[in-house]
Scaffold this motif. Structure first.
Motif, short mmCIF file in Angstrom:
data_model
loop_
_atom_site.label_atom_id
_atom_site.label_comp_id
_atom_site.label_asym_id
_atom_site.label_seq_id
_atom_site.Cartn_x
_atom_site.Cartn_y
_atom_site.Cartn_z
N LEU A 40 26.78 56.03 -19.53
CA LEU A 40 27.52 55.43 -18.56
C LEU A 40 29.10 55.92 -18.74
N SER A 41 29.72 55.74 -19.66
CA SER A 41 31.03 55.98 -19.98
C SER A 41 31.16 57.55 -20.04
N ASP A 42 30.51 58.32 -20.35
CA ASP A 42 30.73 59.55 -20.52
C ASP A 42 30.54 60.31 -19.02
N SER A 43 29.85 59.82 -18.25
CA SER A 43 29.55 60.31 -17.04
C SER A 43 30.82 59.86 -16.00
N GLY A 44 31.20 58.87 -16.45
CA GLY A 44 32.38 58.40 -15.82
C GLY A 44 34.02 59.35 -15.99
N ARG A 45 33.89 59.71 -17.16
CA ARG A 45 34.87 60.55 -17.74
C ARG A 45 34.95 61.79 -17.01
N THR A 46 33.86 62.26 -16.41
CA THR A 46 33.88 63.60 -15.79
C THR A 46 34.75 63.56 -14.46
N ASN A 47 34.99 62.40 -13.93
CA ASN A 47 36.05 62.54 -12.86
C ASN A 47 37.02 61.56 -13.08
N ILE A 59 34.73 51.34 -13.52
CA ILE A 59 34.95 53.01 -13.26
C ILE A 59 36.31 53.18 -13.10
N THR A 60 37.08 54.02 -13.65
CA THR A 60 38.26 54.16 -13.29
C THR A 60 38.50 55.64 -12.86
N VAL A 61 38.88 55.89 -11.73
CA VAL A 61 38.93 57.40 -11.24
C VAL A 61 40.60 57.80 -10.55
N SER A 62 40.88 58.95 -10.74
CA SER A 62 42.11 59.10 -10.15
C SER A 62 42.29 60.45 -9.26
N TYR A 63 43.04 60.58 -8.21
CA TYR A 63 42.85 61.94 -7.40
C TYR A 63 44.41 61.88 -6.84
N THR A 64 44.74 63.38 -6.78
CA THR A 64 46.00 63.56 -6.12
C THR A 64 45.70 64.38 -4.91
N GLN A 65 45.98 64.00 -3.77
CA GLN A 65 46.21 64.74 -2.55
C GLN A 65 47.06 65.68 -2.30
N LYS A 66 47.15 66.92 -2.20
CA LYS A 66 48.24 67.77 -1.99
C LYS A 66 48.31 68.36 -0.40
N ASP A 67 49.09 68.01 0.10
CA ASP A 67 49.37 68.49 1.41
C ASP A 67 50.57 69.64 1.56
N ARG A 68 50.82 70.24 2.66
CA ARG A 68 52.18 70.97 2.72
C ARG A 68 52.62 70.69 4.16
N VAL A 69 53.90 70.60 4.36
CA VAL A 69 54.28 70.39 5.69
C VAL A 69 55.50 71.64 5.88
N ALA A 202 28.77 56.03 -9.78
CA ALA A 202 28.01 54.73 -10.09
C ALA A 202 26.51 55.11 -9.56
N ALA A 203 26.49 55.61 -8.23
CA ALA A 203 25.12 56.06 -8.09
C ALA A 203 24.26 57.05 -9.39
N LYS A 204 24.96 57.88 -9.99
CA LYS A 204 24.30 58.63 -10.83
C LYS A 204 23.82 57.94 -12.11
N THR A 257 45.48 55.82 -8.71
CA THR A 257 44.43 55.67 -9.90
C THR A 257 43.92 54.25 -9.48
N ILE A 258 42.50 54.54 -9.44
CA ILE A 258 41.68 52.83 -9.19
C ILE A 258 40.75 52.59 -9.84
N THR A 259 40.87 51.55 -10.32
CA THR A 259 39.62 50.81 -11.28
C THR A 259 38.63 50.03 -10.37
N TYR A 260 37.50 50.22 -10.29
CA TYR A 260 36.32 49.75 -9.53
C TYR A 260 35.46 48.90 -10.31
N GLU A 261 35.22 47.64 -9.85
CA GLU A 261 34.01 46.85 -10.61
C GLU A 261 32.48 47.55 -10.21
N ILE A 262 31.83 47.69 -11.16
CA ILE A 262 30.42 48.31 -10.92
C ILE A 262 29.31 47.43 -11.41
#
Length: 264
Positions: A40-47, A59-69, A202-204, A257-262
């Motif tokens: 489970l831990s290794d799968s989470g580190r993928t993203n 599960i803790t995940v991070s994402y950066t949205q890059k837009d241009r104006v 989580a589904a995986k 960065t968001i940490t979710y309870e699973i």
């Protein structure tokens, strides 16, 4: 009695073998449990990163949205540099040129409150002949910053100011008047992408996302609303003798960065 004594060690041997088998079974079960957790831990580190904290799995995940104006405002920084043999004459000439420049900028429709003098200097100039230093005059410089310039007026301001006496252009900084709205949109998008990634991880692993435990907005990774365009393009139109500014686009980055309870 003698037969019972002979059978005693055999019974003890059977008992020891049974206990050993039981211990091996317990170790195997614990090994399977730890193996499942680390999968489970290794799968989470993928993203992002998955970890076990007190109170349940997360599960803790991070994402950066890059837009241009496309920027709609600019800040122009330039200067007036004058030379004269005498310090007084140099100061007088520089002051005259500055007044003409400010007047020319106002004529383009720029409000006086957006015109700022932010640098002033007077320095002697020397020449060196045969190792001898000789004072040959003075150099005076005044820096001006003009803010709140609409993109369609950048060329007009540059042309008018240079004609009035500006002889050094330092930079043009582009900005977007609705940057906060654009950033908010990017942040909402980044948050949604984090949830999608968490659901997928989580589904995986045969569990589901139960809720948010912690959320962190990573502002250090976001672009400033004012971005200096170091590759500023200023081209002279020979027919109209005007300067055209190519502003291009600026980045709007929102990182979270968001940490979710699973759990099941």
């Amino acid at each position: 009695m003698e037969e019972e004594k002979k059978q005693g060690p055999a019974e003890l041997k059977k008992f020891i073998i049974a206990v050993a088998a039981a211990l091996i079974g317990v170790v195997a079960i614990v090994g399977i449990a730890f193996s499942a957790f680390f999968r489970l831990s290794d799968s989470g580190r993928t993203n992002g990163a998955a970890q076990n904290q007190s109170g349940g799995d997360t599960i803790t995940v991070s994402y950066t949205q890059k837009d241009r104006v496309v920027p709609d405002l600019a800040e122009i920084s330039f200067g007036v540099v004058t030379d004269a043999k005498e310090a007084g004459d140099c100061l007088t000439q520089n002051s005259t040129d500055i007044n003409q420049v400010v007047l020319a900028i106002k004529k383009t429709g720029i409000d006086e409150k957006n015109i700022q003098t932010n640098g002033y200097s007077l320095n002697p100039r020397y020449s060196y002949t045969d190792g001898k230093e000789e004072l040959v005059g003075y150099e005076c410089r005044t820096d001006i910053a003009v803010s709140g310039v609409s993109i369609d007026k950048v060329g007009t301001v540059l042309d008018g100011s240079t004609a009035a006496g500006v002889n050094k252009i330092d930079s043009v900084r582009y900005s977007y008047s609705k940057y906060d709205d654009a950033y908010s949109t990017a942040l909402t998008e980044a948050t949604g992408k984090c949830r999608a990634l968490a659901d997928k991880i989580a589904a995986k692993n045969g569990v589901g996302v139960k809720g948010i435990k912690a959320i962190n907005e990573n502002k250090e990774g976001s672009a400033s609303p004012d971005v200096y365009n170091s590759s500023m393009k200023l081209t002279a139109d020979a027919a109209e003798s005007s300067t055209q500014a190519a502003a291009g686009q600026i980045d709007v980055n929102a990182s979270v960065t968001i940490t979710y309870e699973i759990g099941k």
